[in-house]
Design a protein around this motif. Sequence first.
Motif, PDB file in Angstrom:
ATOM      1  N   ALA A  65       0.839  -1.207   0.000  1.00  0.00           N
ATOM      2  CA  ALA A  65       0.000   0.000   0.000  1.00  0.00           C
ATOM      3  C   ALA A  65       0.865   1.245   0.000  1.00  0.00           C
ATOM      4  O   ALA A  65       0.564   2.230   0.661  1.00  0.00           O
ATOM      5  CB  ALA A  65      -0.932  -0.007   1.216  1.00  0.00           C
ATOM      6  N   TYR A  66       1.990   1.192  -0.737  1.00  0.00           N
ATOM      7  CA  TYR A  66       2.864   2.376  -0.765  1.00  0.00           C
ATOM      8  C   TYR A  66       2.358   3.359  -1.815  1.00  0.00           C
ATOM      9  O   TYR A  66       1.745   2.975  -2.807  1.00  0.00           O
ATOM     10  CB  TYR A  66       4.316   1.966  -0.972  1.00  0.00           C
ATOM     11  N   LEU A  67       2.601   4.646  -1.604  1.00  0.00           N
ATOM     12  CA  LEU A  67       1.990   5.685  -2.437  1.00  0.00           C
ATOM     13  C   LEU A  67       3.009   6.569  -3.152  1.00  0.00           C
ATOM     14  O   LEU A  67       2.753   7.043  -4.250  1.00  0.00           O
ATOM     15  CB  LEU A  67       1.092   6.585  -1.562  1.00  0.00           C
ATOM     16  N   ALA A  68       4.147   6.822  -2.543  1.00  0.00           N
ATOM     17  CA  ALA A  68       5.064   7.833  -3.077  1.00  0.00           C
ATOM     18  C   ALA A  68       5.628   7.452  -4.433  1.00  0.00           C
ATOM     19  O   ALA A  68       5.602   8.245  -5.380  1.00  0.00           O
ATOM     20  CB  ALA A  68       6.202   8.078  -2.080  1.00  0.00           C
ATOM     21  N   ALA A  69       6.188   6.236  -4.563  1.00  0.00           N
ATOM     22  CA  ALA A  69       6.857   5.847  -5.813  1.00  0.00           C
ATOM     23  C   ALA A  69       5.919   5.885  -7.021  1.00  0.00           C
ATOM     24  O   ALA A  69       6.245   6.496  -8.047  1.00  0.00           O
ATOM     25  CB  ALA A  69       7.491   4.468  -5.661  1.00  0.00           C
ATOM     26  N   PRO A  70       4.722   5.249  -6.967  1.00  0.00           N
ATOM     27  CA  PRO A  70       3.844   5.335  -8.139  1.00  0.00           C
ATOM     28  C   PRO A  70       3.357   6.750  -8.427  1.00  0.00           C
ATOM     29  O   PRO A  70       3.188   7.128  -9.583  1.00  0.00           O
ATOM     30  CB  PRO A  70       2.678   4.402  -7.781  1.00  0.00           C
ATOM     31  N   ALA A  71       3.148   7.558  -7.367  1.00  0.00           N
ATOM     32  CA  ALA A  71       2.712   8.944  -7.596  1.00  0.00           C
ATOM     33  C   ALA A  71       3.799   9.740  -8.312  1.00  0.00           C
ATOM     34  O   ALA A  71       3.522  10.493  -9.258  1.00  0.00           O
ATOM     35  CB  ALA A  71       2.356   9.605  -6.268  1.00  0.00           C
ATOM     36  N   ILE A  72       5.058   9.574  -7.896  1.00  0.00           N
ATOM     37  CA  ILE A  72       6.162  10.267  -8.559  1.00  0.00           C
ATOM     38  C   ILE A  72       6.305   9.816  -9.999  1.00  0.00           C
ATOM     39  O   ILE A  72       6.510  10.616 -10.918  1.00  0.00           O
ATOM     40  CB  ILE A  72       7.468  10.039  -7.771  1.00  0.00           C
ATOM     41  N   ALA A  73       6.188   8.504 -10.222  1.00  0.00           N
ATOM     42  CA  ALA A  73       6.320   7.967 -11.582  1.00  0.00           C
ATOM     43  C   ALA A  73       5.194   8.465 -12.485  1.00  0.00           C
ATOM     44  O   ALA A  73       5.415   8.824 -13.647  1.00  0.00           O
ATOM     45  CB  ALA A  73       6.330   6.444 -11.536  1.00  0.00           C
ATOM     46  N   LEU A  74       3.966   8.503 -11.964  1.00  0.00           N
ATOM     47  CA  LEU A  74       2.834   9.002 -12.757  1.00  0.00           C
ATOM     48  C   LEU A  74       2.996  10.485 -13.077  1.00  0.00           C
ATOM     49  O   LEU A  74       2.705  10.926 -14.203  1.00  0.00           O
ATOM     50  CB  LEU A  74       1.523   8.758 -11.999  1.00  0.00           C
ATOM     51  N   TYR A  75       3.438  11.264 -12.108  1.00  0.00           N
ATOM     52  CA  TYR A  75       3.654  12.693 -12.345  1.00  0.00           C
ATOM     53  C   TYR A  75       4.692  12.911 -13.447  1.00  0.00           C
ATOM     54  O   TYR A  75       4.494  13.729 -14.359  1.00  0.00           O
ATOM     55  CB  TYR A  75       4.104  13.374 -11.060  1.00  0.00           C
ATOM     56  N   THR A  76       5.805  12.187 -13.373  1.00  0.00           N
ATOM     57  CA  THR A  76       6.860  12.343 -14.383  1.00  0.00           C
ATOM     58  C   THR A  76       6.367  11.934 -15.758  1.00  0.00           C
ATOM     59  O   THR A  76       6.637  12.616 -16.757  1.00  0.00           O
ATOM     60  CB  THR A  76       8.081  11.496 -13.998  1.00  0.00           C
ATOM     61  N   LEU A  77       5.633  10.830 -15.825  1.00  0.00           N
ATOM     62  CA  LEU A  77       5.110  10.381 -17.118  1.00  0.00           C
ATOM     63  C   LEU A  77       4.164  11.421 -17.707  1.00  0.00           C
ATOM     64  O   LEU A  77       4.226  11.721 -18.907  1.00  0.00           O
ATOM     65  CB  LEU A  77       4.387   9.042 -16.940  1.00  0.00           C
ATOM     66  N   ALA A  78       3.294  11.989 -16.870  1.00  0.00           N
ATOM     67  CA  ALA A  78       2.361  13.006 -17.363  1.00  0.00           C
ATOM     68  C   ALA A  78       3.069  14.282 -17.762  1.00  0.00           C
ATOM     69  O   ALA A  78       2.631  14.986 -18.674  1.00  0.00           O
ATOM     70  CB  ALA A  78       1.316  13.305 -16.285  1.00  0.00           C
ATOM     71  N   ASP A  79       4.174  14.585 -17.100  1.00  0.00           N
ATOM     72  CA  ASP A  79       4.925  15.801 -17.409  1.00  0.00           C
ATOM     73  C   ASP A  79       5.719  15.666 -18.708  1.00  0.00           C
ATOM     74  O   ASP A  79       6.042  16.669 -19.339  1.00  0.00           O
ATOM     75  CB  ASP A  79       5.872  16.118 -16.250  1.00  0.00           C
ATOM     76  N   ARG A  80       6.013  14.427 -19.115  1.00  0.00           N
ATOM     77  CA  ARG A  80       6.894  14.225 -20.264  1.00  0.00           C
ATOM     78  C   ARG A  80       6.173  13.787 -21.535  1.00  0.00           C
ATOM     79  O   ARG A  80       6.793  13.740 -22.593  1.00  0.00           O
ATOM     80  CB  ARG A  80       7.961  13.161 -19.925  1.00  0.00           C
ATOM     81  N   THR A  81       4.908  13.420 -21.480  1.00  0.00           N
ATOM     82  CA  THR A  81       4.231  12.912 -22.668  1.00  0.00           C
ATOM     83  C   THR A  81       2.935  13.670 -22.911  1.00  0.00           C
ATOM     84  O   THR A  81       2.345  14.227 -21.986  1.00  0.00           O
ATOM     85  CB  THR A  81       3.926  11.404 -22.529  1.00  0.00           C
ATOM     86  N   LYS A  82       2.507  13.680 -24.172  1.00  0.00           N
ATOM     87  CA  LYS A  82       1.224  14.268 -24.560  1.00  0.00           C
ATOM     88  C   LYS A  82       0.190  13.194 -24.923  1.00  0.00           C
ATOM     89  O   LYS A  82      -0.908  13.514 -25.357  1.00  0.00           O
ATOM     90  CB  LYS A  82       1.416  15.204 -25.748  1.00  0.00           C
ATOM     91  N   ASN A  83       0.567  11.943 -24.762  1.00  0.00           N
ATOM     92  CA  ASN A  83      -0.309  10.838 -25.136  1.00  0.00           C
ATOM     93  C   ASN A  83      -1.367  10.649 -24.046  1.00  0.00           C
ATOM     94  O   ASN A  83      -1.115  10.018 -23.011  1.00  0.00           O
ATOM     95  CB  ASN A  83       0.519   9.562 -25.327  1.00  0.00           C
ATOM     96  N   ARG A  84      -2.567  11.175 -24.271  1.00  0.00           N
ATOM     97  CA  ARG A  84      -3.623  11.084 -23.268  1.00  0.00           C
ATOM     98  C   ARG A  84      -4.100   9.652 -23.061  1.00  0.00           C
ATOM     99  O   ARG A  84      -4.450   9.264 -21.935  1.00  0.00           O
ATOM    100  CB  ARG A  84      -4.805  11.969 -23.690  1.00  0.00           C
ATOM    101  N   ALA A  85      -4.106   8.852 -24.131  1.00  0.00           N
ATOM    102  CA  ALA A  85      -4.537   7.462 -23.993  1.00  0.00           C
ATOM    103  C   ALA A  85      -3.579   6.686 -23.088  1.00  0.00           C
ATOM    104  O   ALA A  85      -3.992   5.874 -22.250  1.00  0.00           O
ATOM    105  CB  ALA A  85      -4.623   6.807 -25.370  1.00  0.00           C
ATOM    106  N   LEU A  86      -2.283   6.931 -23.252  1.00  0.00           N
ATOM    107  CA  LEU A  86      -1.297   6.261 -22.403  1.00  0.00           C
ATOM    108  C   LEU A  86      -1.480   6.665 -20.945  1.00  0.00           C
ATOM    109  O   LEU A  86      -1.404   5.814 -20.037  1.00  0.00           O
ATOM    110  CB  LEU A  86       0.115   6.618 -22.883  1.00  0.00           C
TER     111      LEU A  86
END
Length: 361
Positions: A65-86
């Motif tokens: 039930a850890y939260l930090a690592a996936p939240a950081i990874a999701l933020y970085t992915l959203a910051d670096r891509t324009k692919n809304r479907a991804l």
Amino acid sequence: MTRLPPRLIDILLVAIAIADVIVDGDITSREHYIMAGIGCAGLLLRRRRPLLAYLLTLPASWMLAYLAAPAIALYTLADRTKNRALLAAAVLATSIAASAPWPPGTPVDSRPETLVSFAYSLAWAGAPVLLGQLMQTRRELSARLTEIEQARDHERHLHAQAALARERAQIGREMHDVVAHQVSLIAVRAGALQVAAPDPEVAEAARTIRGLSVDTLEELRHMVTLLRAAGGQTTDLTPQPTLADLRKLLASSGIEVHLTGDLPADLPAPTQRTIYRTVQEALTNVRKHAPGATATVHLAHTADHLSVTITNTRPTRPAVPLPSSHHGLVGLAERAELLGGTFTSAPTPTHGYRADLRLPR
């Protein structure tokens, strides 16, 4: 304000993710340690491989039930891509992994609780994605505003230079057409008086007046030359562009341009100027309205006609809205008509643009 080095920031984020795992206290087996370590260490790849860094956090999201690592990874992915479907797929995958029971086969207390857990996980996973997209939009908007401001400053500078050049050119014309004309008449009359005067003193005075008039004319011509060339506006004094200047124009256009074909080198000067100005205006429009596009300039000729075709690909990024008088293409059509030719322009089926100049040989 001094910013931390990117590598140090990544190490701090990994430390935060590890602390989150330790505080959570769900680690009860070697598998938990391995998956948690992979997920936290994967954050070191988030700048170069944001998608891979995110995928490395998924197994631990299912087990722990850890939260930090996936939240950081999701933020970085959203910051670096324009692919809304991804991004939507990533949010859904994280939500399913976080709400699915572990180990597999563990009985679920009740379906409503599972749905509530999934909805909570969906909202939690969507928050860093929305924040990442917001930061990406903010960064792009800031870059666009900077470009617009630079373009406006350049436009104001060009307008000021053009107004100054027009004023100086007008003063130069007035001096040439009025003052120089009057001084020329004085010199002519003084020369005539010098020849016809019976008195030597009168002849000498006429000679002096004529000499001063000639010197004044030379000074006037020099001043007119300086006025027309002031402010770097040497268009009226330097040779007009020819076909020989095309390659230099393409090299300094600021975009990727390919030149194909050729034209005869002995074309009349007005024809060469029209071809040069057409290519110049077309490339300016590409740079202004199709950022990131590449262009092709094709030259061709037959026994009766000359043709110049400028095409560009679709832009790779949004165009910066700039003020325009919309007279550029109209002016090119007028230039072509003066030489008995035609100029046409229209979008291409591939979302590019095409401009065609056709002139009689």
